[in-house]
Design a protein around this motif. Structure first.
Motif, mmCIF file in Angstrom:
data_model
loop_
_atom_site.group_PDB
_atom_site.id
_atom_site.type_symbol
_atom_site.label_atom_id
_atom_site.label_comp_id
_atom_site.label_asym_id
_atom_site.label_seq_id
_atom_site.Cartn_x
_atom_site.Cartn_y
_atom_site.Cartn_z
ATOM 1 N N ARG A 1 0.656 -1.274 -0.145
ATOM 2 C CA ARG A 1 0.105 -0.188 -0.182
ATOM 3 C C ARG A 1 0.978 1.401 -0.015
ATOM 4 O O ARG A 1 0.591 2.139 -0.729
ATOM 5 C CB ARG A 1 -1.040 -0.129 1.050
ATOM 6 C CG ARG A 1 -1.865 1.280 1.167
ATOM 7 C CD ARG A 1 -2.849 1.112 2.273
ATOM 8 N NE ARG A 1 -3.564 -0.217 2.446
ATOM 9 C CZ ARG A 1 -4.780 -0.353 1.591
ATOM 10 N NH1 ARG A 1 -5.216 0.829 0.908
ATOM 11 N NH2 ARG A 1 -5.271 -1.348 1.717
ATOM 12 N N ARG A 2 1.965 1.409 1.013
ATOM 13 C CA ARG A 2 2.790 2.379 0.686
ATOM 14 C C ARG A 2 4.318 2.188 0.935
ATOM 15 O O ARG A 2 4.729 1.193 1.461
ATOM 16 C CB ARG A 2 2.522 3.125 2.246
ATOM 17 C CG ARG A 2 0.966 3.755 2.332
ATOM 18 C CD ARG A 2 0.820 4.551 3.683
ATOM 19 N NE ARG A 2 1.193 3.899 4.859
ATOM 20 C CZ ARG A 2 -0.147 3.171 5.394
ATOM 21 N NH1 ARG A 2 -1.220 3.191 5.089
ATOM 22 N NH2 ARG A 2 0.208 2.435 6.607
ATOM 23 N N THR B 1 -3.058 10.092 -5.058
ATOM 24 C CA THR B 1 -2.776 9.814 -3.965
ATOM 25 C C THR B 1 -1.421 9.086 -3.799
ATOM 26 O O THR B 1 -1.083 8.178 -3.021
ATOM 27 C CB THR B 1 -3.624 8.216 -3.809
ATOM 28 O OG1 THR B 1 -3.253 7.565 -5.044
ATOM 29 C CG2 THR B 1 -5.212 8.600 -3.606
ATOM 30 N N HIS C 1 -4.916 5.122 8.114
ATOM 31 C CA HIS C 1 -5.615 4.452 7.254
ATOM 32 C C HIS C 1 -7.065 3.854 7.677
ATOM 33 O O HIS C 1 -7.998 3.952 6.929
ATOM 34 C CB HIS C 1 -4.781 3.427 6.732
ATOM 35 C CG HIS C 1 -5.710 2.523 5.292
ATOM 36 N ND1 HIS C 1 -5.784 3.023 4.442
ATOM 37 C CD2 HIS C 1 -5.819 1.285 5.537
ATOM 38 C CE1 HIS C 1 -6.473 2.050 3.698
ATOM 39 N NE2 HIS C 1 -6.579 0.910 4.309
ATOM 40 N N ASN D 1 -14.366 7.514 1.374
ATOM 41 C CA ASN D 1 -14.524 6.202 1.197
ATOM 42 C C ASN D 1 -16.083 5.604 0.955
ATOM 43 O O ASN D 1 -16.045 4.271 0.615
ATOM 44 C CB ASN D 1 -13.944 5.364 2.498
ATOM 45 C CG ASN D 1 -12.230 5.530 2.489
ATOM 46 O OD1 ASN D 1 -11.532 6.053 1.352
ATOM 47 N ND2 ASN D 1 -11.964 5.536 3.529
ATOM 48 N N GLU E 1 -13.891 3.615 -2.633
ATOM 49 C CA GLU E 1 -12.673 3.414 -2.197
ATOM 50 C C GLU E 1 -12.063 3.295 -1.007
ATOM 51 O O GLU E 1 -13.184 3.479 0.094
ATOM 52 C CB GLU E 1 -12.219 4.961 -2.516
ATOM 53 C CG GLU E 1 -12.124 5.473 -4.030
ATOM 54 C CD GLU E 1 -11.265 4.869 -5.213
ATOM 55 O OE1 GLU E 1 -10.384 4.160 -4.660
ATOM 56 O OE2 GLU E 1 -11.333 5.261 -6.266
ATOM 57 N N ASN F 1 -9.189 4.620 -0.022
ATOM 58 C CA ASN F 1 -7.863 5.245 -0.140
ATOM 59 C C ASN F 1 -8.007 7.077 0.457
ATOM 60 O O ASN F 1 -7.090 7.734 0.159
ATOM 61 C CB ASN F 1 -7.344 5.363 -1.490
ATOM 62 C CG ASN F 1 -8.163 6.100 -2.342
ATOM 63 O OD1 ASN F 1 -8.967 6.765 -2.068
ATOM 64 N ND2 ASN F 1 -7.779 5.921 -3.703
ATOM 65 N N ALA G 1 -4.948 8.337 1.910
ATOM 66 C CA ALA G 1 -3.877 8.549 0.918
ATOM 67 C C ALA G 1 -3.868 10.108 0.084
ATOM 68 O O ALA G 1 -2.935 10.578 -0.098
ATOM 69 C CB ALA G 1 -3.944 7.438 -0.164
ATOM 70 N N ASP H 1 -1.064 4.336 -1.930
ATOM 71 C CA ASP H 1 -2.271 3.744 -2.264
ATOM 72 C C ASP H 1 -1.747 2.748 -3.636
ATOM 73 O O ASP H 1 -2.291 2.760 -4.961
ATOM 74 C CB ASP H 1 -3.589 4.501 -2.638
ATOM 75 C CG ASP H 1 -4.783 3.741 -3.172
ATOM 76 O OD1 ASP H 1 -5.027 2.713 -2.483
ATOM 77 O OD2 ASP H 1 -5.416 4.203 -4.034
#
Lengths: 139, 139, 139
Positions: free
Chosen positions: A15-16, A47, A73, A82, A86, A88, A91, A125
């Motif tokens: 993810r990161r 993102t 998160h 969200n 989503e 994210n 992000a 993301d």
């Protein structure tokens, strides 16, 4: 005036992550033939970040922990974004802290850097292909 | 296209401070002879910022208190970066909030500013000589 | 080298808002006649931002809530800047998180954007007329 455009593609499985993209930007500068000018490097996705700092893994761990504290998160449902499906939302916030772009001076055909300056792609993301734009103008 | 490069050197005795560097940037612009273009001003060090805001001492005290809340200097051992022997982990975080660089329009030979815009050097790890880069391109 | 300068004026009745200003920047680019170059878009006021992100109302609500948590408007007297008679101390902090400016590549006469990139004016101290500067250089 010369101009040069190049896309850099990344596919970060986590993810990161933070990736040192300085060599790719230097290669783009070499391709451009520009000796004096400006080099814009920006995330094309909203993102992700492009920023300049130190290539030190402890510092990157500090950034990760700090950004997660500023814009966690989870829980996913704390972000209205969200509700679109989503996950994210965080992000988009983390990217604002770290920034979208850097502009680097070009002097005598090189990125005009201080001793520890390196360019990073900040992914917030991951898990899909995303792009960075390098645009160089000058002579 | 003309280009002009100049370094500004600072040696801030305190750990943290904000310095109005607008006059030095204006002098560099005068030296450049550029009438229409862009002026990049960036910290060459990764524990310092260049940003634009108001030259008001109360505001600077607010920035100082706010940044210290977002990324406290102590305890030193909260930052993995400090395991390298440094004590400036917080400075790398504060610099991301305030930014590395500004790009200012040049119009009719002047920095094209709104009424209260001034350029500041933000030092977050002082006690040694550090540099700012001014790069101007245009005609 | 061509250059083009344009001001965009806004008068946001609320204290805080995000406005999609992409169409106005595209119109300025059209007026400039520039095909390859860079486009600087910056707030001329120090309590406002220009930034690039997604045009999604849930995300904008998330930004609003997050910035208010990072730098609350009230109590007014928590900011020394407000001793000057202002009530916008928080706005100067919020603007640093979201940024003063963006630099966008111009390629083949268009803003060279990723799929979701849009330019926003972030107002943090509305109720009066304020300006954004668009400066375009290139060929």
């Amino acid at each position: 005036m010369k101009s040069h455009r190049q896309e850099l593609w990344f596919d970060v499985p986590q993810r990161r992550a933070f990736l040192n993209i300085t060599p790719q930007v230097e290669a783009a500068l070499g391709d451009s033939g520009v000796r004096e000018g400006l080099c814009l490097v920006n995330a094309m996705h909203i993102t992700a970040s492009v920023f300049i700092n130190d290539d030190e893994s402890g510092l990157h761990a500090d950034y990760e922990a700090w950004l997660e504290k500023l814009a966690p998160h989870e829980p996913i449902d704390q972000y209205r974004h969200n509700r679109t499906g989503e996950v994210n939302g965080d992000a988009h916030l983390k990217r604002q802290v770290m920034g979208r772009e850097v502009v680097v001076a070009i002097t005598e055909g090189r990125l005009d850097f201080g001793p520890w300056e390196r360019i990073f792609y900040g992914e917030f993301d991951g898990g899909r292909r995303k792009r960075v734009l390098v645009k160089i103008i000058g002579e």
